[in-house]
Design a protein around this motif. Structure first.
Motif, PDB file in Angstrom:
ATOM      1  N   SER A 121      -9.999   1.800   2.412  1.00  0.00           N
ATOM      2  CA  SER A 121     -10.763   3.029   2.203  1.00  0.00           C
ATOM      3  C   SER A 121      -9.943   4.215   2.692  1.00  0.00           C
ATOM      4  O   SER A 121      -9.073   4.079   3.555  1.00  0.00           O
ATOM      5  N   GLU A 153     -10.515   8.630   3.246  1.00  0.00           N
ATOM      6  CA  GLU A 153     -11.296   9.850   3.095  1.00  0.00           C
ATOM      7  C   GLU A 153     -10.548  11.008   3.739  1.00  0.00           C
ATOM      8  O   GLU A 153      -9.884  10.850   4.766  1.00  0.00           O
ATOM      9  N   LYS A 162     -13.213  17.160   6.482  1.00  0.00           N
ATOM     10  CA  LYS A 162     -13.764  17.380   5.148  1.00  0.00           C
ATOM     11  C   LYS A 162     -13.955  18.850   4.807  1.00  0.00           C
ATOM     12  O   LYS A 162     -14.015  19.202   3.650  1.00  0.00           O
TER      13      LYS A 162
END
Length: 93
Positions: free
Chosen positions: A6, A8, A12
């Motif tokens: 994964s 990410e 953010k």
């Protein structure tokens, strides 16, 4: 061979960028998997299947080693490199 489980973007949004950093950053919080302990341990996506070569790992990224020296091992990314996670609790994945 190291595989990306994964990935990410980290952080953010621009409200939580690390002090002194520009947004967007090229940091990613990743979970990686390898059959054996890679030597040297990765510091970017250059040797990881499924990641861009210039991807940098953020603090808290994890590397799962299936066949480590003590069975399955987990490494956590801190201070620019992976370190063996010496956790007193059992981790199942």
């Amino acid at each position: 061979m190291i595989y990306c489980l994964s990935c990410e973007k980290y952080p953010k949004d621009s409200k939580v960028i690390p002090f002194g950093s520009d947004f967007p950053t090229n940091k990613f919080k990743v979970k990686l998997l390898s059959n054996t302990l890679p030597s040297p341990l990765p510091t970017s996506g250059a040797d990881v299947e499924g990641l861009a070569d210039n991807a940098n790992f953020s603090v808290g990224s994890l590397l799962y080693v299936v066949d480590g020296s003590n069975g399955s091992e987990v490494y956590v990314f801190v201070d620019g490199g992976f370190e063996l996670w010496d956790s007193p609790i059992s981790i199942e994945f």
